[in-house]
Design a protein around this motif. Sequence first.
Motif, mmCIF file in Angstrom:
data_model
loop_
_atom_site.group_PDB
_atom_site.id
_atom_site.type_symbol
_atom_site.label_atom_id
_atom_site.label_comp_id
_atom_site.label_asym_id
_atom_site.label_seq_id
_atom_site.Cartn_x
_atom_site.Cartn_y
_atom_site.Cartn_z
ATOM 1 N N ASP A 6 41.125 83.078 64.484
ATOM 2 C CA ASP A 6 39.823 83.724 64.297
ATOM 3 C C ASP A 6 38.966 82.901 63.352
ATOM 4 N N VAL A 7 37.690 83.279 63.300
ATOM 5 C CA VAL A 7 36.733 82.658 62.381
ATOM 6 C C VAL A 7 36.160 83.717 61.449
ATOM 7 N N PHE A 8 36.950 84.733 61.147
ATOM 8 C CA PHE A 8 36.491 85.860 60.338
ATOM 9 C C PHE A 8 36.077 85.453 58.923
ATOM 10 N N GLU A 9 36.584 84.327 58.429
ATOM 11 C CA GLU A 9 36.261 83.917 57.071
ATOM 12 C C GLU A 9 34.966 83.117 56.985
ATOM 13 N N SER A 10 34.262 82.985 58.099
ATOM 14 C CA SER A 10 32.984 82.288 58.096
ATOM 15 C C SER A 10 31.937 83.089 57.321
ATOM 16 N N ASP A 11 31.073 82.395 56.609
ATOM 17 C CA ASP A 11 29.991 83.060 55.884
ATOM 18 C C ASP A 11 29.053 83.792 56.843
ATOM 19 N N ASP A 12 28.913 83.274 58.067
ATOM 20 C CA ASP A 12 28.027 83.911 59.044
ATOM 21 C C ASP A 12 28.494 85.317 59.391
ATOM 22 N N LEU A 13 29.792 85.563 59.285
ATOM 23 C CA LEU A 13 30.331 86.870 59.659
ATOM 24 C C LEU A 13 30.547 87.779 58.448
ATOM 25 N N GLY A 14 30.170 87.329 57.280
ATOM 26 C CA GLY A 14 30.368 88.119 56.075
ATOM 27 C C GLY A 14 29.866 89.553 56.167
ATOM 28 N N PRO A 15 28.658 89.794 56.696
ATOM 29 C CA PRO A 15 28.160 91.171 56.791
ATOM 30 C C PRO A 15 29.001 92.078 57.690
ATOM 31 N N LYS A 16 29.809 91.496 58.566
ATOM 32 C CA LYS A 16 30.653 92.300 59.449
ATOM 33 C C LYS A 16 31.855 92.911 58.715
ATOM 34 N N PHE A 17 32.076 92.482 57.479
ATOM 35 C CA PHE A 17 33.266 92.923 56.751
ATOM 36 C C PHE A 17 32.903 93.669 55.464
ATOM 37 N N LEU A 18 31.788 94.367 55.506
ATOM 38 C CA LEU A 18 31.389 95.151 54.343
ATOM 39 C C LEU A 18 32.290 96.361 54.135
ATOM 40 N N SER A 19 32.777 96.944 55.237
ATOM 41 C CA SER A 19 33.605 98.147 55.134
ATOM 42 C C SER A 19 35.061 97.915 55.519
ATOM 43 N N VAL A 20 35.342 96.843 56.231
ATOM 44 C CA VAL A 20 36.716 96.516 56.651
ATOM 45 C C VAL A 20 36.982 95.064 56.275
ATOM 46 N N SER A 21 38.022 94.824 55.500
ATOM 47 C CA SER A 21 38.314 93.471 55.049
ATOM 48 C C SER A 21 38.828 92.605 56.191
ATOM 49 N N VAL A 22 38.776 91.296 55.991
ATOM 50 C CA VAL A 22 39.281 90.356 56.990
ATOM 51 C C VAL A 22 40.759 90.608 57.261
ATOM 52 N N ARG A 23 41.533 90.756 56.203
ATOM 53 C CA ARG A 23 42.966 90.964 56.379
ATOM 54 C C ARG A 23 43.245 92.257 57.136
ATOM 55 N N THR A 24 42.518 93.317 56.789
ATOM 56 C CA THR A 24 42.718 94.598 57.461
ATOM 57 C C THR A 24 42.367 94.502 58.934
ATOM 58 N N ARG A 25 41.291 93.787 59.251
ATOM 59 C CA ARG A 25 40.880 93.678 60.648
ATOM 60 C C ARG A 25 41.885 92.859 61.449
ATOM 61 N N ARG A 26 42.398 91.788 60.867
ATOM 62 C CA ARG A 26 43.421 90.998 61.571
ATOM 63 C C ARG A 26 44.637 91.866 61.883
ATOM 64 N N THR A 27 45.073 92.608 60.897
ATOM 65 C CA THR A 27 46.235 93.480 61.098
ATOM 66 C C THR A 27 45.941 94.552 62.140
ATOM 67 N N ALA A 28 44.737 95.098 62.105
ATOM 68 C CA ALA A 28 44.375 96.173 63.030
ATOM 69 C C ALA A 28 44.378 95.694 64.475
ATOM 70 N N TYR A 29 43.922 94.468 64.726
ATOM 71 C CA TYR A 29 43.909 93.973 66.101
ATOM 72 C C TYR A 29 45.326 93.722 66.615
ATOM 73 N N ARG A 30 46.231 93.291 65.736
ATOM 74 C CA ARG A 30 47.628 93.123 66.168
ATOM 75 C C ARG A 30 48.266 94.477 66.469
#
Length: 337
Positions: free
Chosen positions: A228-252
């Motif tokens: 994934d590219v979740f750690e990109s600055d461009d996607l920062g606003p997408k993780f205001l309520s759900v962290s990158v780590r949480t989202r990765r785990t949730a998709y698995r």
Amino acid sequence: MAAPAPHGTQTLTEHHWAPERHGRITSLCDEAVASTPGIRSLSHFGNGILDFVVCRTDRRPLGALIGDLGDERDEESLPGSRLLLSTQDIGVLLQPLGTGELMRTVVANGEGCLWGGRVKPGEYLAAVTDTADGADAMDASMNALVTRIRTEVHRLSDELPGGNPAAKPGLSAVDGGRIPLRVDFGTAATPDPAYEERLRALWLGHVNTTDLQYAAYYRDWTLVCAGDVFESDDLGPKFLSVSVRTRRTAYRELSRSLRGHLIRLSDALGLVTPVRAGRPAVERLVLDVQEGAIYLVWTSAREFLVGVTLDQTQVANADAQLQRLAGAVRGVTAPPR
């Protein structure tokens, strides 16, 4: 060039149907079926109750697959009804992701497709195609139909089901984009450096910050790799309520949770088209939410890919990007253990 002649349709209504209640909606549905040859039938549901079904008059009987229900309305609406019932439970699974309500579901194999969508809370549409090449046309037609009913009848906003057709696809690293890609390998990956590098190169060439922002590859329901590219600055606003780590785990976790629901989706699709020998009952699944979409694509009976976009305008582009990645993955042969 002259416009194609509309195909004959018929409308089968329930006893509570009335022109003053459903007249405009019915005419829009009839127009969609008449102008899209691939649509076999289209059903409208209000608060879980069937209102009417619009069918092609030249459709083949479903009796051999669905059984004799004794009523054309029940026969034609049953696959879509079962799809919509399944999406209610799947929608609950998606809520922790924080990407909005499930508003469009596409379930397809090489012989047919089911489409289910939400016009607004309490109002749903379902459509069926029983032709091998009718899925894309039906999808586009139904997305447009939902938008017309929302905007013209209910005076609501366009939720962009299927994305924005004018949106430009993203650039991969191969095309010149700068992507902070992270790739992790699972227990199904063969510990072979050359094999891992080939997969990493494919992810680098297809996953990007614009459309396909996450992709995972599974074999026998066990993770091979995920990137994934979740750690990109461009996607920062997408993780205001759900962290990158949480989202990765949730998709698995979601990939595992969907396994049981696929049985119900397979049963619904099986009412329209039989399963081809050696192929999975479902070959493609799209879960279109208000903020992006989740995709599953099977490359064989044992292997599938999961894709994600968090941008609603890019839903169609991410879908196409994952299809290209799936085609490339087919050419990567795992070395023997």
